[in-house]
Write a protein that holds these residues in place. Structure first.
Motif, PDB file in Angstrom:
ATOM      1  N   ASP A 173       0.836  -1.206   0.000  1.00 43.86           N
ATOM      2  CA  ASP A 173       0.000   0.000   0.000  1.00 43.86           C
ATOM      3  C   ASP A 173       0.871   1.256   0.000  1.00 43.86           C
ATOM      4  O   ASP A 173       0.590   2.231  -0.706  1.00 43.86           O
ATOM      5  CB  ASP A 173      -0.901   0.037   1.249  1.00 43.86           C
ATOM      6  CG  ASP A 173      -1.968  -1.050   1.193  1.00 43.86           C
ATOM      7  OD1 ASP A 173      -2.163  -1.604   0.089  1.00 43.86           O
ATOM      8  OD2 ASP A 173      -2.592  -1.340   2.220  1.00 43.86           O
ATOM      9  N   ALA A 174       1.938   1.225   0.814  1.00 47.32           N
ATOM     10  CA  ALA A 174       2.826   2.387   0.912  1.00 47.32           C
ATOM     11  C   ALA A 174       3.480   2.685  -0.445  1.00 47.32           C
ATOM     12  O   ALA A 174       3.609   3.846  -0.844  1.00 47.32           O
ATOM     13  CB  ALA A 174       3.899   2.145   1.977  1.00 47.32           C
ATOM     14  N   LYS A 175       3.876   1.627  -1.175  1.00 46.42           N
ATOM     15  CA  LYS A 175       4.516   1.826  -2.488  1.00 46.42           C
ATOM     16  C   LYS A 175       3.544   2.431  -3.498  1.00 46.42           C
ATOM     17  O   LYS A 175       3.924   3.272  -4.315  1.00 46.42           O
ATOM     18  CB  LYS A 175       5.007   0.477  -3.045  1.00 46.42           C
ATOM     19  CG  LYS A 175       6.283  -0.049  -2.400  1.00 46.42           C
ATOM     20  CD  LYS A 175       7.486   0.729  -2.889  1.00 46.42           C
ATOM     21  CE  LYS A 175       8.744   0.264  -2.180  1.00 46.42           C
ATOM     22  NZ  LYS A 175       9.801   1.243  -2.167  1.00 46.42           N
ATOM     23  N   VAL A 176       2.291   1.957  -3.463  1.00 46.64           N
ATOM     24  CA  VAL A 176       1.291   2.491  -4.393  1.00 46.64           C
ATOM     25  C   VAL A 176       1.032   3.965  -4.077  1.00 46.64           C
ATOM     26  O   VAL A 176       0.980   4.812  -4.975  1.00 46.64           O
ATOM     27  CB  VAL A 176      -0.027   1.676  -4.313  1.00 46.64           C
ATOM     28  CG1 VAL A 176      -1.145   2.376  -5.073  1.00 46.64           C
ATOM     29  CG2 VAL A 176       0.194   0.275  -4.879  1.00 46.64           C
ATOM     30  N   LYS A 177       0.916   4.276  -2.791  1.00 46.59           N
ATOM     31  CA  LYS A 177       0.677   5.647  -2.358  1.00 46.59           C
ATOM     32  C   LYS A 177       1.834   6.553  -2.808  1.00 46.59           C
ATOM     33  O   LYS A 177       1.621   7.629  -3.357  1.00 46.59           O
ATOM     34  CB  LYS A 177       0.533   5.674  -0.833  1.00 46.59           C
ATOM     35  CG  LYS A 177      -0.101   6.924  -0.259  1.00 46.59           C
ATOM     36  CD  LYS A 177      -0.467   6.723   1.205  1.00 46.59           C
ATOM     37  CE  LYS A 177      -1.050   8.007   1.789  1.00 46.59           C
ATOM     38  NZ  LYS A 177      -0.133   9.164   1.706  1.00 46.59           N
ATOM     39  N   GLU A 178       3.047   6.077  -2.590  1.00 50.70           N
ATOM     40  CA  GLU A 178       4.248   6.846  -2.942  1.00 50.70           C
ATOM     41  C   GLU A 178       4.312   7.101  -4.453  1.00 50.70           C
ATOM     42  O   GLU A 178       4.617   8.210  -4.899  1.00 50.70           O
ATOM     43  CB  GLU A 178       5.467   6.055  -2.476  1.00 50.70           C
ATOM     44  CG  GLU A 178       6.793   6.747  -2.641  1.00 50.70           C
ATOM     45  CD  GLU A 178       7.941   5.790  -2.372  1.00 50.70           C
ATOM     46  OE1 GLU A 178       8.759   6.070  -1.500  1.00 50.70           O
ATOM     47  OE2 GLU A 178       8.017   4.727  -3.064  1.00 50.70           O
ATOM     48  N   ALA A 179       3.998   6.058  -5.236  1.00 55.69           N
ATOM     49  CA  ALA A 179       4.020   6.217  -6.700  1.00 55.69           C
ATOM     50  C   ALA A 179       2.967   7.238  -7.126  1.00 55.69           C
ATOM     51  O   ALA A 179       3.212   8.084  -7.997  1.00 55.69           O
ATOM     52  CB  ALA A 179       3.773   4.874  -7.388  1.00 55.69           C
ATOM     53  N   ASN A 180       1.795   7.181  -6.484  1.00 52.56           N
ATOM     54  CA  ASN A 180       0.735   8.118  -6.867  1.00 52.56           C
ATOM     55  C   ASN A 180       1.077   9.556  -6.511  1.00 52.56           C
ATOM     56  O   ASN A 180       0.715  10.476  -7.234  1.00 52.56           O
ATOM     57  CB  ASN A 180      -0.587   7.695  -6.232  1.00 52.56           C
ATOM     58  CG  ASN A 180      -1.274   6.656  -7.100  1.00 52.56           C
ATOM     59  OD1 ASN A 180      -1.752   6.989  -8.181  1.00 52.56           O
ATOM     60  ND2 ASN A 180      -1.258   5.404  -6.686  1.00 52.56           N
ATOM     61  N   GLU A 181       1.785   9.741  -5.410  1.00 54.52           N
ATOM     62  CA  GLU A 181       2.204  11.100  -5.059  1.00 54.52           C
ATOM     63  C   GLU A 181       3.209  11.628  -6.092  1.00 54.52           C
ATOM     64  O   GLU A 181       3.170  12.799  -6.463  1.00 54.52           O
ATOM     65  CB  GLU A 181       2.791  11.126  -3.650  1.00 54.52           C
ATOM     66  CG  GLU A 181       1.699  11.004  -2.579  1.00 54.52           C
ATOM     67  CD  GLU A 181       2.226  10.662  -1.194  1.00 54.52           C
ATOM     68  OE1 GLU A 181       1.421  10.581  -0.261  1.00 54.52           O
ATOM     69  OE2 GLU A 181       3.456  10.465  -1.068  1.00 54.52           O
ATOM     70  N   ALA A 182       4.087  10.730  -6.563  1.00 56.35           N
ATOM     71  CA  ALA A 182       5.054  11.145  -7.594  1.00 56.35           C
ATOM     72  C   ALA A 182       4.328  11.505  -8.896  1.00 56.35           C
ATOM     73  O   ALA A 182       4.679  12.479  -9.573  1.00 56.35           O
ATOM     74  CB  ALA A 182       6.079  10.039  -7.840  1.00 56.35           C
ATOM     75  N   ILE A 183       3.304  10.707  -9.232  1.00 57.09           N
ATOM     76  CA  ILE A 183       2.522  10.999 -10.447  1.00 57.09           C
ATOM     77  C   ILE A 183       1.837  12.364 -10.301  1.00 57.09           C
ATOM     78  O   ILE A 183       1.850  13.181 -11.223  1.00 57.09           O
ATOM     79  CB  ILE A 183       1.472   9.886 -10.698  1.00 57.09           C
ATOM     80  CG1 ILE A 183       2.175   8.570 -11.032  1.00 57.09           C
ATOM     81  CG2 ILE A 183       0.506  10.280 -11.820  1.00 57.09           C
ATOM     82  CD1 ILE A 183       1.273   7.347 -10.954  1.00 57.09           C
ATOM     83  N   ALA A 184       1.251  12.613  -9.116  1.00 59.22           N
ATOM     84  CA  ALA A 184       0.556  13.888  -8.895  1.00 59.22           C
ATOM     85  C   ALA A 184       1.533  15.061  -9.047  1.00 59.22           C
ATOM     86  O   ALA A 184       1.185  16.091  -9.636  1.00 59.22           O
ATOM     87  CB  ALA A 184      -0.096  13.900  -7.514  1.00 59.22           C
ATOM     88  N   ARG A 185       2.769  14.895  -8.540  1.00 61.21           N
ATOM     89  CA  ARG A 185       3.753  15.981  -8.687  1.00 61.21           C
ATOM     90  C   ARG A 185       4.076  16.226 -10.158  1.00 61.21           C
ATOM     91  O   ARG A 185       4.225  17.360 -10.593  1.00 61.21           O
ATOM     92  CB  ARG A 185       5.038  15.643  -7.918  1.00 61.21           C
ATOM     93  CG  ARG A 185       4.950  15.958  -6.423  1.00 61.21           C
ATOM     94  CD  ARG A 185       6.329  15.941  -5.776  1.00 61.21           C
ATOM     95  NE  ARG A 185       6.973  14.642  -5.865  1.00 61.21           N
ATOM     96  CZ  ARG A 185       6.818  13.657  -4.985  1.00 61.21           C
ATOM     97  NH1 ARG A 185       6.059  13.818  -3.927  1.00 61.21           N
ATOM     98  NH2 ARG A 185       7.431  12.498  -5.148  1.00 61.21           N
ATOM     99  N   LEU A 186       4.182  15.121 -10.927  1.00 65.63           N
ATOM    100  CA  LEU A 186       4.467  15.271 -12.367  1.00 65.63           C
ATOM    101  C   LEU A 186       3.324  15.960 -13.096  1.00 65.63           C
ATOM    102  O   LEU A 186       3.537  16.845 -13.926  1.00 65.63           O
ATOM    103  CB  LEU A 186       4.684  13.909 -13.018  1.00 65.63           C
ATOM    104  CG  LEU A 186       6.044  13.240 -12.814  1.00 65.63           C
ATOM    105  CD1 LEU A 186       6.057  11.899 -13.509  1.00 65.63           C
ATOM    106  CD2 LEU A 186       7.153  14.137 -13.374  1.00 65.63           C
ATOM    107  N   VAL A 187       2.089  15.535 -12.785  1.00 66.14           N
ATOM    108  CA  VAL A 187       0.913  16.101 -13.461  1.00 66.14           C
ATOM    109  C   VAL A 187       0.820  17.599 -13.160  1.00 66.14           C
ATOM    110  O   VAL A 187       0.453  18.401 -14.018  1.00 66.14           O
ATOM    111  CB  VAL A 187      -0.386  15.371 -13.025  1.00 66.14           C
ATOM    112  CG1 VAL A 187      -1.617  16.100 -13.508  1.00 66.14           C
ATOM    113  CG2 VAL A 187      -0.374  13.939 -13.548  1.00 66.14           C
ATOM    114  N   ARG A 188       1.179  17.972 -11.925  1.00 67.98           N
ATOM    115  CA  ARG A 188       1.030  19.370 -11.509  1.00 67.98           C
ATOM    116  C   ARG A 188       2.257  20.221 -11.792  1.00 67.98           C
ATOM    117  O   ARG A 188       2.232  21.425 -11.531  1.00 67.98           O
ATOM    118  CB  ARG A 188       0.682  19.420 -10.013  1.00 67.98           C
ATOM    119  CG  ARG A 188      -0.774  19.023  -9.814  1.00 67.98           C
ATOM    120  CD  ARG A 188      -1.115  18.787  -8.380  1.00 67.98           C
ATOM    121  NE  ARG A 188      -2.502  18.289  -8.314  1.00 67.98           N
ATOM    122  CZ  ARG A 188      -2.956  17.457  -7.408  1.00 67.98           C
ATOM    123  NH1 ARG A 188      -2.166  17.006  -6.487  1.00 67.98           N
ATOM    124  NH2 ARG A 188      -4.217  17.070  -7.434  1.00 67.98           N
ATOM    125  N   SER A 189       3.345  19.623 -12.300  1.00 69.56           N
ATOM    126  CA  SER A 189       4.540  20.445 -12.549  1.00 69.56           C
ATOM    127  C   SER A 189       4.625  20.830 -14.019  1.00 69.56           C
ATOM    128  O   SER A 189       3.827  20.417 -14.830  1.00 69.56           O
ATOM    129  CB  SER A 189       5.816  19.730 -12.120  1.00 69.56           C
ATOM    130  OG  SER A 189       6.148  18.706 -13.022  1.00 69.56           O
TER     131      SER A 189
END
Lengths: 93, 93, 93, 93
Positions: free
Chosen positions: A77-93
């Motif tokens: 779960d932690a890995k999925v959460k971490e990957a999604n946070e990285a995706i969100a940073r990419l989408v918003r940058s």
């Protein structure tokens, strides 16, 4: 070992090219090049950086996240959460 | 003379810092750093590039486009069109 | 059954709010509102849409991709590839 | 009167189509459609919204900002600043 390990040479080649683009941008500013041409070059460098990020992310999901999911438990779960946070940073940058 | 001419030093300082970030990315790949940490660093470099672009664009509109609009004629329309195409490339990159 | 199934109500509530924002945009155009205020509202609707997308994506990776990876085989690779293509579309839109 | 006034019908037609896309998204969620297909549809709606924003912005610069620049004074600087803040919000959304 990471997802990207067997493509390190490829990533470093692309990053060196981006470094060259950023040095080129400094030269353009130094030589008073036209603003719009500088902006075009910045868009190209940005796209190249995002393309590196998408490649790393794909291999991260295919390897690191996949391994954690195969093992299961809270780590997965932690890995999925971490990957999604990285995706969100990419989408918003 | 361009809109950014009197801030050349500032832009070159920021671009040198971005060049340093891209070189840092190569080192991270070389040293097998964790993918997510590399992605975080890429997002930071991307944001820094976009911030330079927005600054250049602001000064371009305030000077080059403003001068063309003050003169008027087809040149003014061409400058507005050109600026908008640069904005569209930024929004989409 | 999908990753988002048990949050359908939440997603539909958010999408109805976005639908309301888009209808509000039509009203602003009709009533000749100031361009910059319309642009601010478009940015808000865009961010809300991206937030829905990031939520769906997180649950997709945590469920659909995770299940495929647990099973393994070519299906797992296909799911990872498909998810990455969706991420790339989001990053570039 | 604004830059977009003589294209109101076109903008409202496009916004009604986007409203339809957002309603379509609610139907997809209701009918348990596949997450990736929903994400594809969200990317399409996001691109359509950004395209409306870029059109409005182009006409805003060509008319409102141009008029302020023709008049000059602090009002002109304020308009350029305001337009640039709107561009920054678009680039970052």
């Amino acid at each position: 070992m990471h997802g990207y390990t067997d493509r390190k040479d490829d990533y470093n080649k692309r990053l060196r090219r981006i470094e060259g683009q950023v040095r080129g941008l400094q030269r353009m500013v130094d030589e008073d090049k036209y603003c719009i041409d500088i902006l075009t070059q910045i868009s190209a460098a940005t796209k190249a950086l995002q393309s590196v990020a998408l490649g790393l992310l794909e291999q991260h999901v295919a390897h690191c996240v996949a391994d954690a999911l195969a093992t299961g438990g809270p780590e997965a779960d932690a890995k999925v959460k971490e990957a999604n946070e990285a995706i969100a940073r990419l989408v918003r940058s």
